[in-house]
Enzyme design. Structure first.
Site, PDB file in Angstrom:
ATOM      1  N   CYS B  78       0.848  -1.200   0.000  1.00  9.08           N
ATOM      2  CA  CYS B  78       0.000   0.000   0.000  1.00  9.08           C
ATOM      3  C   CYS B  78       0.885   1.253   0.000  1.00  9.08           C
ATOM      4  CB  CYS B  78      -0.986  -0.027   1.158  1.00  9.08           C
ATOM      5  SG  CYS B  78      -2.313   1.188   0.956  1.00  9.08           S
ATOM      6  N   HIS B 187      -4.061  -4.433  -0.213  1.00  9.93           N
ATOM      7  CA  HIS B 187      -3.654  -4.993   1.071  1.00  9.93           C
ATOM      8  C   HIS B 187      -3.688  -6.510   1.004  1.00  9.93           C
ATOM      9  CE1 HIS B 187      -3.372  -1.391   3.589  1.00  9.93           C
ATOM     10  NE2 HIS B 187      -4.230  -0.892   2.729  1.00  9.93           N
ATOM     11  N   GLU B 189      -2.788  -8.580   3.114  1.00  5.19           N
ATOM     12  CA  GLU B 189      -3.204  -9.130   4.414  1.00  5.19           C
ATOM     13  C   GLU B 189      -4.709  -9.091   4.599  1.00  5.19           C
ATOM     14  OE1 GLU B 189      -1.919  -6.202   3.850  1.00  5.19           O
ATOM     15  OE2 GLU B 189      -2.659  -4.683   5.271  1.00  5.19           O
TER      16      GLU B 189
END
Lengths: 256, 208
Positions: B78, B187, B189
Site C-alpha cells: 500500500c 492490502h 493481508e
C-alpha cells in the site's frame, strides 16, 4: 471494476456476538471469532463490529477481541462504538482493525473527524450517521441511538452533516436510515439517493434489508458502494453466496 | 522461512500484516533497527497513512539509506509500495495537501492523486480486479479478474516495472516488480486467498 460490497454487521458485547433489541433481551449468537470466520468463508466483503456496550458504559473498545479477529480473518473489518479520541482509535487500529467508525462523538465534536484523518489517513475514518425524517419532511441526525431512552433528535440536517463530515476528512459514510431499520421492508432508497448526490466518498447503505431484491434495488437505484445488514445474515434468511449470485445475475459487479 | 522483517515505521496496520504472515506459518520480526533490517532475508515495508509523515518517520529512524541499500528482496505494501517511487504528491495533513514529498527512489515515477469523476469515488475503497501485464513469479496463481482489497487515494503510474494494473477511473499500478524490489498497492493481508498467495509468492520466490 470495483465491486459492490456486502457487509454483515455484528453487535458485540463482552467478546460475544449478540442480537436483540438493543439493551434488552440479548440473545447470544456465538463466539465472535467463529462468526467472523463463517462470514468470511461465505464471501462477506468486509465486516463491521459494533461494540454495543462500550459507548453507553463510557469506556473504549476492548482490544482483546479486536486482536483475535485480526489474527484470524483475512478480509477488512471496521470497529464501531466507544471511539472518542485519537488514542481510542489508535488502540483499535493497532489491534488490527482496518477502519474505525464514529457516530455520536463526531456530532459532539466534529473536529475529531479531522484529527483521526490526520493521524491515520482518511481511509481509516468512517462516519456513521443515524438519520430519521422529521414531521417537516427533513431528514435529521440522531445521537446516542445505542440506547433508545437516551436518543436525541438534533437540529442538524442529515445531508448537511454528510457534506460536513466529508469536508472534515471522512473517508466513508455509513448512512443508517432509522425509519427503515429493523422493518425489513427494503433500504430507504429516497434518502440514500439524496445522500449519494452530495457524497463523493464511498457510501454504505444501512437499515431495512429483508430480501435479496432489496440489495439489488439499493445498488441500482441509490448507487451506493456497499450495503450493510445484520439480522438477515444472522438469522440465515439470506445466505451471502446466494445473494451474490443473484446480484451477479442482475449485472451488478460483486466479488466471487 | 526465517528472517522476515517487517519494518516498523509506526504504521497503524503493521499487526495485520504480521498476522497474515503467521497464517502462512512465518513469524516475522517487527523492527525499526537498521542492522536487523539489513540482515533480514526478506523485508516488508507496510504502510497506512500519508507519504510525507511516513518518510519523516523513516528519516527519524535513520532507515532511508538502509532501505535504499538493501541487498535482499523488499516488498512494499500500500503506502509502502508508493514510498518505493521517487516522489509522491501526498503531503499528509489535509491542510498542506499538494506539496508533495521525495520518497525512496527505488523505482522511477511519481505517485499522484487518483482523479475523482462521475461514479468514481475517492478513496478507492473495496475489492477490485487485478489485470496482470506479464508473467511473474510474484503473480503465480493469480489470474486476470481476481479480486484484491484496495484502500487508497494516491496511486503509482503504470511503468515498465508494473506487472499488474487495476482501474478505478484511470489505470494504475496494482503490483510492481523490478528485480528484488516488489510492491502491492492493495492490502494482501486483507485480500483473502489472493492476498495470501501474493505474500506466499514473495516469501518463496527465487530472486536470483
Amino acid at each position: 471494476m470495483l465491486s459492490r460490497r456486502i457487509v454483515p454487521c455484528l453487535d458485540v458485547r463482552d467478546g460475544r456476538v449478540v442480537k436483540g433489541v438493543r439493551f434488552r433481551d440479548h440473545v447470544d449468537m456465538g463466539d465472535i471469532a467463529e462468526l467472523a470466520q463463517r462470514y468470511r468463508d461465505e464471501g462477506a466483503d468486509e465486516l463491521v463490529f459494533y461494540d454495543i456496550a462500550a459507548s453507553p458504559e463510557g469506556r473504549s473498545v476492548d482490544r482483546g477481541w479486536v486482536e483475535r479477529v485480526a489474527r484470524l480473518i483475512d478480509i477488512p473489518f471496521c470497529v464501531a462504538g466507544g471511539i472518542r479520541s485519537v488514542d481510542d482509535a489508535r488502540a483499535v487500529l493497532h489491534a488490527g482493525a482496518d477502519k474505525v467508525s464514529i457516530n455520536t462523538p463526531a456530532l459532539q465534536r466534529p473536529a475529531l473527524i479531522g484529527e483521526l484523518a490526520d493521524a491515520f489517513g482518511v481511509q481509516c475514518v468512517v462516519v456513521g450517521i443515524d438519520s430519521q425524517r422529521d414531521a417537516d419532511g427533513q431528514w435529521r441526525v440522531r445521537a446516542f441511538t445505542g440506547d433508545p431512552s437516551m436518543t436525541q433528535a438534533l437540529q442538524r440536517r442529515t445531508l448537511d452533516w454528510v457534506e460536513e463530515a466529508q469536508a472534515l476528512g471522512a473517508g466513508e459514510i455509513v448512512l443508517n436510515c432509522m425509519g427503515a431499520d429493523g422493518v425489513r421492508g427494503g433500504y430507504d432508497i429516497e434518502q440514500l439517493r439524496a445522500a449519494r448526490a452530495v457524497c463523493r466518498v464511498p457510501l454504505v447503505a444501512s437499515g431495512g434489508a429483508g430480501e435479496m431484491t432489496h440489495f439489488r434495488d439499493v445498488f441500482e437505484q441509490a448507487d451506493v458502494d456497499a450495503a450493510l445488514a445484520a439480522s438477515v445474515f444472522h438469522s440465515g434468511s439470506i445466505a451471502i453466496p446466494a445473494l451474490k449470485r443473484s446480484l451477479r445475475a442482475a449485472g451488478i459487479e460483486v466479488r466471487a | 522461512m526465517s528472517g522476515v522483517v517487517l519494518i516498523d515505521a509506526g504504521g497503524a496496520n503493521i499487526g495485520s500484516v504480521r498476522y497474515a504472515l503467521q497464517r502462512l506459518g512465518v513469524d516475522a520480526q517487527l523492527s525499526g533497527d537498521a542492522a536487523t533490517i539489513r540482515r533480514a532475508e526478506r523485508v516488508i515495508l507496510p504502510g497506512v497513512g500519508a507519504a510525507a509523515p511516513a518518510m519523516e518517520r523513516l528519516r527519524a529512524l535513520d532507515l532511508v539509506d538502509t532501505i535504499r541499500s538493501l541487498t535482499r528482496p523488499l516488498l512494499g505494501i500500500c503506502l509502502g509500495m508508493q514510498l518505493l517511487f521517487e516522489h509522491s504528491d501526498e503531503a499528509g495533513s489535509m491542510a498542506t495537501e499538494g506539496a508533495g514529498v521525495a520518497c525512496l527512489g527505488l523505482l522511477p515515477g511519481t505517485v499522484t492523486k487518483l482523479p475523482a469523476a462521475a461514479g468514481i469515488r475517492i478513496p478507492h475503497m473495496g475489492w477490485n480486479t487485478l489485470l496482470p501485464r506479464r508473467a511473474d513469479a510474484l503473480l503465480d496463481g493469480i489470474a486476470a479478474g481476481d479480486h484484491a482489497y484496495f484502500v487508497h487515494s494516491y496511486a503509482a503510474p503504470v511503468t515498465d516495472d508494473c506487472i499488474a494494473t487495476c482501474a478505478h477511473g484511470t489505470s494504475f499500478a496494482a503490483v510492481v516488480r523490478r528485480g528484488r524490489i516488489a510492491g502491492a498497492q492493495f492490502h494482501p493481508e486483507r485480500s483473502a486467498q489472493v492476498g495470501a498467495r501474493i505474500l506466499q509468492n514473495f516469501l518463496r520466490m527465487d530472486f536470483e
